[in-house]
Structures are given as structure tokens and as C-alpha cells.
Design an enzyme around this catalytic site. Structure first.
Site, PDB file in Angstrom:
ATOM      1  N   GLY A  12      89.103 -41.074  77.478  1.00 13.98           N
ATOM      2  CA  GLY A  12      88.650 -39.989  78.360  1.00 13.98           C
ATOM      3  C   GLY A  12      89.086 -40.206  79.797  1.00 13.98           C
ATOM      4  N   ILE A  14      87.471 -40.927  82.881  1.00 14.88           N
ATOM      5  CA  ILE A  14      87.087 -42.134  83.629  1.00 14.88           C
ATOM      6  C   ILE A  14      87.404 -43.386  82.805  1.00 14.88           C
ATOM      7  CG2 ILE A  14      85.268 -43.257  84.973  1.00 14.88           C
ATOM      8  CD1 ILE A  14      83.783 -40.538  84.973  1.00 14.88           C
ATOM      9  N   ASP A  33      87.309 -44.445  70.624  1.00 16.54           N
ATOM     10  CA  ASP A  33      87.162 -43.053  71.066  1.00 16.54           C
ATOM     11  C   ASP A  33      87.310 -42.173  69.839  1.00 16.54           C
ATOM     12  OD1 ASP A  33      87.870 -41.675  74.190  1.00 16.54           O
ATOM     13  OD2 ASP A  33      87.719 -40.425  72.394  1.00 16.54           O
ATOM     14  N   LEU A  35      88.198 -39.057  70.082  1.00 19.35           N
ATOM     15  CA  LEU A  35      89.181 -38.054  70.499  1.00 19.35           C
ATOM     16  C   LEU A  35      88.607 -36.637  70.472  1.00 19.35           C
ATOM     17  CD1 LEU A  35      92.398 -39.529  68.769  1.00 19.35           C
ATOM     18  CD2 LEU A  35      91.585 -39.904  71.104  1.00 19.35           C
ATOM     19  N   ASN A  37      87.135 -35.108  72.905  1.00 18.64           N
ATOM     20  CA  ASN A  37      87.479 -34.404  74.151  1.00 18.64           C
ATOM     21  C   ASN A  37      88.584 -35.165  74.884  1.00 18.64           C
ATOM     22  OD1 ASN A  37      87.199 -32.297  76.017  1.00 18.64           O
ATOM     23  ND2 ASN A  37      85.787 -33.487  77.287  1.00 18.64           N
ATOM     24  N   PHE A  82      81.268 -45.381  77.954  1.00 23.34           N
ATOM     25  CA  PHE A  82      81.512 -44.055  78.542  1.00 23.34           C
ATOM     26  C   PHE A  82      81.243 -42.939  77.543  1.00 23.34           C
ATOM     27  CE2 PHE A  82      84.578 -46.738  80.907  1.00 23.34           C
ATOM     28  CZ  PHE A  82      84.288 -46.371  82.204  1.00 23.34           C
ATOM     29  N   LYS A  86      79.617 -34.286  78.156  1.00 21.72           N
ATOM     30  CA  LYS A  86      79.332 -34.246  79.592  1.00 21.72           C
ATOM     31  C   LYS A  86      79.381 -32.875  80.259  1.00 21.72           C
ATOM     32  CE  LYS A  86      83.715 -34.195  81.464  1.00 21.72           C
ATOM     33  NZ  LYS A  86      84.481 -34.246  82.672  1.00 21.72           N
ATOM     34  N   SER A 126      74.769 -40.915  86.178  1.00 25.60           N
ATOM     35  CA  SER A 126      75.263 -39.810  87.008  1.00 25.60           C
ATOM     36  C   SER A 126      74.298 -39.520  88.132  1.00 25.60           C
ATOM     37  CB  SER A 126      75.395 -38.574  86.116  1.00 25.60           C
ATOM     38  OG  SER A 126      75.505 -37.417  86.888  1.00 25.60           O
ATOM     39  N   TYR A 151      71.901 -32.311  79.446  1.00 27.56           N
ATOM     40  CA  TYR A 151      72.854 -33.373  79.784  1.00 27.56           C
ATOM     41  C   TYR A 151      72.221 -34.360  80.777  1.00 27.56           C
ATOM     42  CZ  TYR A 151      76.413 -35.659  82.592  1.00 27.56           C
ATOM     43  OH  TYR A 151      77.121 -36.598  83.286  1.00 27.56           O
ATOM     44  N   LYS A 155      71.002 -38.541  80.507  1.00 21.74           N
ATOM     45  CA  LYS A 155      71.334 -39.666  81.403  1.00 21.74           C
ATOM     46  C   LYS A 155      70.057 -40.390  81.836  1.00 21.74           C
ATOM     47  CE  LYS A 155      75.728 -39.380  81.184  1.00 21.74           C
ATOM     48  NZ  LYS A 155      76.488 -40.398  80.486  1.00 21.74           N
ATOM     49  N   ARG A 297      76.155 -20.670  90.641  1.00 21.30           N
ATOM     50  CA  ARG A 297      76.130 -21.030  89.216  1.00 21.30           C
ATOM     51  C   ARG A 297      74.745 -21.580  88.881  1.00 21.30           C
ATOM     52  NH1 ARG A 297      80.457 -25.448  87.140  1.00 21.30           N
ATOM     53  NH2 ARG A 297      79.171 -26.837  88.385  1.00 21.30           N
TER      54      ARG A 297
HETATM   55  C1  UD1 Z   1      78.206 -31.819  87.239  1.00 21.18           C
HETATM   56  C2  UD1 Z   1      76.967 -32.636  87.107  1.00 21.18           C
HETATM   57  C3  UD1 Z   1      77.301 -34.082  87.030  1.00 21.18           C
HETATM   58  C4  UD1 Z   1      78.221 -34.322  85.880  1.00 21.18           C
HETATM   59  C5  UD1 Z   1      79.467 -33.504  86.085  1.00 21.18           C
HETATM   60  C6  UD1 Z   1      80.326 -33.732  84.853  1.00 21.18           C
HETATM   61  C7  UD1 Z   1      74.930 -31.758  88.111  1.00 21.18           C
HETATM   62  C8  UD1 Z   1      74.174 -31.554  89.367  1.00 21.18           C
HETATM   63  N1  UD1 Z   1      76.103 -32.381  88.227  1.00 21.18           N
HETATM   64  O1  UD1 Z   1      78.710 -32.026  88.542  1.00 21.18           O
HETATM   65  O2  UD1 Z   1      76.164 -34.840  86.831  1.00 21.18           O
HETATM   66  O3  UD1 Z   1      78.521 -35.676  85.772  1.00 21.18           O
HETATM   67  O4  UD1 Z   1      79.129 -32.138  86.226  1.00 21.18           O
HETATM   68  O5  UD1 Z   1      80.898 -32.622  84.336  1.00 21.18           O
HETATM   69  O6  UD1 Z   1      74.510 -31.399  87.050  1.00 21.18           O
HETATM   70  N2  UD1 Z   1      82.514 -25.029  91.400  1.00 21.18           N
HETATM   71  C9  UD1 Z   1      83.040 -23.815  91.772  1.00 21.18           C
HETATM   72  N3  UD1 Z   1      83.901 -23.199  90.899  1.00 21.18           N
HETATM   73  C10 UD1 Z   1      84.259 -23.744  89.702  1.00 21.18           C
HETATM   74  C11 UD1 Z   1      83.714 -25.001  89.339  1.00 21.18           C
HETATM   75  C12 UD1 Z   1      82.837 -25.620  90.206  1.00 21.18           C
HETATM   76  O7  UD1 Z   1      82.747 -23.281  92.845  1.00 21.18           O
HETATM   77  O8  UD1 Z   1      85.037 -23.110  88.961  1.00 21.18           O
HETATM   78  C13 UD1 Z   1      81.586 -25.731  92.319  1.00 21.18           C
HETATM   79  C14 UD1 Z   1      80.227 -26.007  91.730  1.00 21.18           C
HETATM   80  O9  UD1 Z   1      79.384 -24.910  91.901  1.00 21.18           O
HETATM   81  C15 UD1 Z   1      79.815 -27.250  92.521  1.00 21.18           C
HETATM   82  C16 UD1 Z   1      81.136 -27.963  92.821  1.00 21.18           C
HETATM   83  O10 UD1 Z   1      82.150 -26.972  92.643  1.00 21.18           O
HETATM   84  O11 UD1 Z   1      79.236 -26.867  93.733  1.00 21.18           O
HETATM   85  C17 UD1 Z   1      81.416 -29.120  91.875  1.00 21.18           C
HETATM   86  O12 UD1 Z   1      81.242 -28.658  90.552  1.00 21.18           O
HETATM   87  P1  UD1 Z   1      81.623 -29.536  89.267  1.00 21.18           P
HETATM   88  O13 UD1 Z   1      82.992 -30.088  89.419  1.00 21.18           O
HETATM   89  O14 UD1 Z   1      81.336 -28.716  88.061  1.00 21.18           O
HETATM   90  O15 UD1 Z   1      80.627 -30.780  89.351  1.00 21.18           O
HETATM   91  P2  UD1 Z   1      79.025 -30.813  89.503  1.00 21.18           P
HETATM   92  O16 UD1 Z   1      78.410 -29.579  89.021  1.00 21.18           O
HETATM   93  O17 UD1 Z   1      78.738 -31.254  90.901  1.00 21.18           O
END
Ligand code: UD1
Length: 341
Positions: A12, A14, A33, A35, A37, A82, A86, A126, A151, A155, A297
Site C-alpha cells: 500500500g 504508506i 498484502d 492486494l 487496494n 498497516f 481506510k 490516525s 473507520y 482506530k 463534506r
Molecule cells: C481522512 C481521515 C483520516 C484518514 C484519511 C485516510 C478524518 C478526520 N480524517 O483524512 O483519519 O487517515 O482520511 O483516507 O476522518 N477535500 C476536498 N476535495 C476532495 C477531497 C478532499 O476539498 O476531493 C478536502 C477535505 O474536505 C479535507 C482535505 O481536503 O478538508 C483533506 O481531505 P482528505 O485527503 O480526504 O483527508 P482527511 O479527510 O483529512
């Protein structure tokens, strides 16, 4: 003799970067793994980068019997676990899948550690365990809030399983690393993040939009209480994150742990908004991506970033890669897999 580390989920995102850093640091690595994802290209990438013929077993960690065969075949000193599902959104729709995968796999790993005399475990936790924090930055002492997704709940439950198991079996040592937002790819562009289907995470969505696979990025919300209204996260380079695992592993194997079970925040300490990240990506890669602002979201938090002082001091580890370099590596990887010049 070299220490042998089992890396579950090693194909994966990480896991593959951590496998590389472990081999570079002189460990023998075995990957398990299923596989589900990920794919074998990541394992090929690890082998090409390191020049080591890293063994790979295609096994689901939830399959106790198959895992016990793996434990018989190799002589592990330590494990980095890992392997897990997720995707936050998917976990709301398929909670049973998440509880089964994430909890069963940890239970299997711990039982097999106990029964085979394997003593050291690094666990992928996380920053989601903090929920929406009241005070920033968050330290390891910041109280956990009730999880806002199955999810996130897995954790928290897995951290508790680890704590209780180590209390009852003191020969086992564990470190939970609470990751903030890992992004980027290996500087060689031979391994990186490759989600199956439409990416749920921000950076893969950005790079796929830049590559023309996606029409337009949706920025989820511009009405948060942040300087530009978009949500703030602590984005950490995946190679920096991988090195934190090597530091955690060395701490346990060299007997430097302060207690049987320890927790560390693994972030940069810097908060960046979604819009700042999008702008930086465009700037450093000299391109434009189409994006629009849409509603928030469901389940997203407003802002979070890490206090990393405990990890810096105790692990002797600090995030080093500048965000600009990380965003260049993310794009270099996407271009490589899409055959873009
Ligand atoms: C989430 C989880 C985190 C997990 C990770 C793994 C929470 C709070 N966090 O991180 O624990 O390990 O996913 O998948 O549950 N965004 C956009 N447009 C997009 C996609 C994302 O604007 O198309 C924004 C989101 O709203 C967020 C930021 O980008 O504000 C980061 O999003 P993302 O990469 O999905 O990570 P988290 O939601 O922070």
C-alpha cells in the site's frame, strides 16, 4: 544478524514507502498484502529502488491460518501493521467490513506475536482519533473524542486493544503512530499513491485532475472558521512518515521505550488549507487545475495540525521534506504512471 520485520499492507501507499526505508536502514523486510487496494507494481517498485529481493506473501491478515503459516515460514523480530481499510466515507456505508477487517487483522497479528515470541509492533493509527479538537495543535495528551466514522472508531478500538494486550503481556511492546495527512511519493517516482476508483483523498484527486482523468476538483467548503474559509490539515511527506516508522522500530528494538505502549503524533506541525494546497500544487508544478467550491463534506472537521515536539524529542525524528518538494513528487508519480511527459 539482520532484524526481520513483517510489514503487513506493505504494497500500500504508506507501507511501500516504509518498506523502502526499512531496507535502507538495514532491516530484512517481508511483505504481507492481500492486494485488495494495491498491486504488485508497488512491490516491484520497492525491489527496484532498494535492489533487495523483498519477499511478498499474498495473504489476507484476517485469515488466521494463512497468517500462522507466514509466521512459521519466517523468523520475525518485529511487525509494522498497516493492513486495514481506510476510506472514511465507505466505512459509513460498510461498517461491518471495516470492523471485521481492521479489528480481526490486529487480533490475528497480536495472537500470533504472543504465540510466536515476536515482541515489537508499530501500529498505524490516525489523527482522526482526536475528532474536532478544542485546542490546537494537538498533543498526544489531547483527549480523544468519540469517532465520527466507523473507520475512526476502528482506530480508537485498535489503540485500546493494543494498550490492554500489552498490559497483560508485558513482553510485547507497541508504538501507535498517529498519522496526520500523508501525501507525496518516493523521489524516484517508482512508488506512490494509487487509489482504486475515484480518489477520496485530496492530493490524488488533484493529481488525477491535472492528468486529465478527472474533470474538476471539488473543494469541500469555503465557510470554515479558517483564514481563507477552507479546511486546514497537517500534510506530511510520505517518506518522512516512513522514516518515523524506522525510528519507532529502532526505539523498541534498542530498548529505549519509556513504557510498553507509546503513542506519537506524526505530522509536520504546520497547518495548510485546501486552497493553499491547491495553489501551491499549481505553482510548483507550473500548471492549472480546474476546481470549484462546493458544500462541506459530511464528517469533515474544520482544522487540525500536530504538536510534534514529543516525537521530535523522543524518536529523534523530524519531518524534513518541504511541501513544495512533496507536491512535485506527487505530480512526478502521477505523470510516471499515466505516461505523461
Ligand atoms: C481522512 C481521515 C483520516 C484518514 C484519511 C485516510 C478524518 C478526520 N480524517 O483524512 O483519519 O487517515 O482520511 O483516507 O476522518 N477535500 C476536498 N476535495 C476532495 C477531497 C478532499 O476539498 O476531493 C478536502 C477535505 O474536505 C479535507 C482535505 O481536503 O478538508 C483533506 O481531505 P482528505 O485527503 O480526504 O483527508 P482527511 O479527510 O483529512
Amino acid at each position: 544478524m539482520k532484524e526481520c520485520v513483517l510489514v503487513t499492507g506493505g504494497a500500500g501507499f504508506i507501507g511501500s514507502h516504509t518498506a523502502v526505508e526499512l531496507v535502507n536502514a538495514g532491516y530484512d523486510v517481508v511483505i504481507v498484502d492481500d492486494l485488495s487496494n494495491s498491486d504488485m507494481n508497488a512491490v516491484e517498485g520497492i525491489r527496484r529502488i532498494t535492489g533487495a529481493d523483498v519477499p511478498m506473501e499474498v495473504v489476507d491478515c484476517c485469515d488466521y491460518h494463512a497468517m500462522s503459516e507466514v509466521f512459521k515460514k519466517y523468523n520475525f523480530n518485529s511487525i509494522i501493521h498497516f493492513a486495514a481499510s481506510k476510506a472514511v466515507g465507505e466505512s459509513v456505508v460498510k461498517p461491518l467490513l471495516y470492523y471485521r477487517n481492521n479489528i480481526t487483522s490486529l487480533l490475528n497479528v497480536l495472537e500470533l506475536m504472543r504465540d510466536n515470541g515476536v515482541d515489537n509492533l508499530v501500529f498505524s493509527s490516525s489523527c482522526t482519533v482526536y475528532g474536532e479538537p478544542d485546542v490546537l495543535p494537538v498533543t498526544e495528551q489531547t483527549p480523544r473524542k468519540p469517532a465520527n466514522s466507523p473507520y475512526g472508531n476502528t482506530k480508537q478500538i485498535c489503540e485500546d486493544i493494543l494498550r490492554d494486550t500489552i498490559a497483560a503481556h508485558p513482553q510485547i511492546k507497541g508504538i501507535a503512530l498517529r498519522y496526520f495527512n500523508p501525501i507525496g511519493a518516493h523521489p524516484s517516482a517508482l512508488i506512490g499513491e494509487l487509489p482504486k476508483g475515484v480518489p477520496g483523498n485530496l492530493v490524488p484527486f488533484i493529481t488525477q485532475t491535472a492528468a486529465g482523468l478527472r474533470e474538476e476538483l471539488s473543494v469541500f467548503g469555503d465557510d470554515y472558521n479558517t483564514p481563507d474559509g477552507s479546511a486546514v490539515r497537517d500534510y506530511i511527506d510520505v517518506t518522512d512518515l516512513a522514516k518515523a516508522h524506522v525510528a519507532a522500530m529502532a526505539r523498541m528494538t534498542e530498548g529505549r521505550s519509556k513504557s510498553g505502549y507509546e503513542i506519537f503524533n506524526v505530522g509536520t506541525g504546520n497547518g495548510l488549507s485546501v486552497l493553499e494546497l491547491v495553489n501551491k500544487f499549481q505553482e510548483v508544478n507550473n500548471l492549472k487545475i480546474k476546481y470549484k467550491i462546493v458544500g462541506r463534506r459530511a464528517g469533515d472537521i474544520e482544522k487540525i495540525w500536530a504538536d510534534t515536539s514529543y516525537a521530535n524529542k523522543e524518536l529523534g525524528w523530524t519531518a524534513k521534506v518541504p511541501i513544495e518538494e512533496t507536491l512535485r513528487s506527487a505530480w512526478a508519480w502521477e505523470k510516471n504512471i499515466r505516461n505523461i511527459e
